[in-house]
Design a protein around this motif. Structure first.
Motif, PDB file in Angstrom:
ATOM      1  N   LEU A  18       0.820  -1.209   0.000  1.00  0.00           N
ATOM      2  CA  LEU A  18       0.000   0.000   0.000  1.00  0.00           C
ATOM      3  C   LEU A  18       0.856   1.261   0.000  1.00  0.00           C
ATOM      4  CD1 LEU A  18      -2.934  -1.014   2.356  1.00  0.00           C
ATOM      5  CD2 LEU A  18      -2.980  -0.729  -0.121  1.00  0.00           C
ATOM      6  N   SER A  19       2.007   1.219   0.659  1.00  0.00           N
ATOM      7  CA  SER A  19       2.913   2.371   0.649  1.00  0.00           C
ATOM      8  C   SER A  19       3.448   2.634  -0.755  1.00  0.00           C
ATOM      9  CB  SER A  19       4.081   2.142   1.604  1.00  0.00           C
ATOM     10  OG  SER A  19       3.632   2.009   2.917  1.00  0.00           O
ATOM     11  N   LEU A  20       3.809   1.584  -1.457  1.00  0.00           N
ATOM     12  CA  LEU A  20       4.296   1.753  -2.829  1.00  0.00           C
ATOM     13  C   LEU A  20       3.190   2.267  -3.756  1.00  0.00           C
ATOM     14  CD1 LEU A  20       6.512  -1.440  -3.179  1.00  0.00           C
ATOM     15  CD2 LEU A  20       7.285   0.938  -3.031  1.00  0.00           C
ATOM     16  N   ALA A  21       1.977   1.768  -3.571  1.00  0.00           N
ATOM     17  CA  ALA A  21       0.853   2.236  -4.386  1.00  0.00           C
ATOM     18  C   ALA A  21       0.566   3.711  -4.104  1.00  0.00           C
ATOM     19  CB  ALA A  21      -0.385   1.391  -4.122  1.00  0.00           C
ATOM     20  N   LEU A  43      -7.332  14.662 -11.269  1.00  0.00           N
ATOM     21  CA  LEU A  43      -8.188  13.575 -10.811  1.00  0.00           C
ATOM     22  C   LEU A  43      -8.841  12.831 -11.962  1.00  0.00           C
ATOM     23  CD1 LEU A  43      -9.950  15.198  -7.740  1.00  0.00           C
ATOM     24  CD2 LEU A  43      -8.261  13.367  -7.731  1.00  0.00           C
ATOM     25  N   GLY A  44      -9.082  13.503 -13.048  1.00  0.00           N
ATOM     26  CA  GLY A  44      -9.780  12.860 -14.138  1.00  0.00           C
ATOM     27  C   GLY A  44      -8.918  12.516 -15.326  1.00  0.00           C
ATOM     28  N   SER A  52      -7.507   6.905  -8.297  1.00  0.00           N
ATOM     29  CA  SER A  52      -6.540   6.663  -7.215  1.00  0.00           C
ATOM     30  C   SER A  52      -7.100   5.688  -6.191  1.00  0.00           C
ATOM     31  CB  SER A  52      -6.172   7.964  -6.517  1.00  0.00           C
ATOM     32  OG  SER A  52      -5.545   8.835  -7.417  1.00  0.00           O
ATOM     33  N   GLN A  53      -8.366   5.843  -5.849  1.00  0.00           N
ATOM     34  CA  GLN A  53      -8.983   4.942  -4.878  1.00  0.00           C
ATOM     35  C   GLN A  53      -9.089   3.524  -5.433  1.00  0.00           C
ATOM     36  OE1 GLN A  53     -10.013   7.995  -5.593  1.00  0.00           O
ATOM     37  NE2 GLN A  53     -10.060   9.079  -3.658  1.00  0.00           N
ATOM     38  N   SER A  57      -7.302   0.325  -3.757  1.00  0.00           N
ATOM     39  CA  SER A  57      -8.114  -0.812  -3.310  1.00  0.00           C
ATOM     40  C   SER A  57      -7.742  -2.092  -4.053  1.00  0.00           C
ATOM     41  CB  SER A  57      -9.603  -0.513  -3.452  1.00  0.00           C
ATOM     42  OG  SER A  57      -9.936  -0.295  -4.795  1.00  0.00           O
ATOM     43  N   LEU A  58      -7.408  -1.972  -5.334  1.00  0.00           N
ATOM     44  CA  LEU A  58      -6.981  -3.155  -6.076  1.00  0.00           C
ATOM     45  C   LEU A  58      -5.605  -3.636  -5.634  1.00  0.00           C
ATOM     46  CD1 LEU A  58      -8.336  -2.336  -9.633  1.00  0.00           C
ATOM     47  CD2 LEU A  58      -9.190  -4.035  -8.014  1.00  0.00           C
ATOM     48  N   SER A  59      -4.741  -2.726  -5.211  1.00  0.00           N
ATOM     49  CA  SER A  59      -3.452  -3.127  -4.632  1.00  0.00           C
ATOM     50  C   SER A  59      -3.671  -3.908  -3.339  1.00  0.00           C
ATOM     51  CB  SER A  59      -2.585  -1.910  -4.340  1.00  0.00           C
ATOM     52  OG  SER A  59      -2.243  -1.247  -5.513  1.00  0.00           O
ATOM     53  N   PHE A  60      -4.595  -3.427  -2.522  1.00  0.00           N
ATOM     54  CA  PHE A  60      -4.922  -4.116  -1.276  1.00  0.00           C
ATOM     55  C   PHE A  60      -5.498  -5.501  -1.556  1.00  0.00           C
ATOM     56  CE2 PHE A  60      -8.027  -4.926   2.176  1.00  0.00           C
ATOM     57  CZ  PHE A  60      -7.123  -5.085   3.205  1.00  0.00           C
ATOM     58  N   ALA A  61      -6.456  -5.568  -2.488  1.00  0.00           N
ATOM     59  CA  ALA A  61      -7.063  -6.858  -2.826  1.00  0.00           C
ATOM     60  C   ALA A  61      -6.025  -7.815  -3.413  1.00  0.00           C
ATOM     61  CB  ALA A  61      -8.210  -6.654  -3.810  1.00  0.00           C
TER      62      ALA A  61
END
Length: 82
Positions: A18-21, A43-44, A52-53, A57-61
């Motif tokens: 998560l830190s790298l992401a 943002l867009g 970004s979110q 979240s995909l990095s976490f998953a």
């Protein structure tokens, strides 16, 4: 060798991922600012204001899935070293 408790292995591994992401997202934001874009434009840039979110979240998953698939292999490798 290695972390003595599986809990700390999971926490540290996920924290590093998560830190790298997050670092990548910050670098992406800084690049947009250097290029002269506004925060709203930044943002867009990929067409999604939640990019970004989604990335985080995909990095976490992905880290949870990788842990679920590889924890036995990790434990086996640690046993071989002992």
């Amino acid at each position: 060798m290695g972390l003595p408790r599986r809990f700390w292995l999971v926490i540290l591994s996920i924290s590093i991922i998560l830190s790298l992401a997050a670092a990548y997202e910050i670098i992406e934001w800084m690049a947009a600012i250097i290029a002269g874009r506004t925060t709203k434009d930044c943002l867009g840039t990929q067409g999604d204001i939640w990019d970004s979110q989604w990335d985080m979240s995909l990095s976490f998953a992905g880290s949870l899935i990788a842990y679920g698939l590889l924890f036995r292999f990790h434990d086996h490798q640690l046993e071989r070293l002992r």
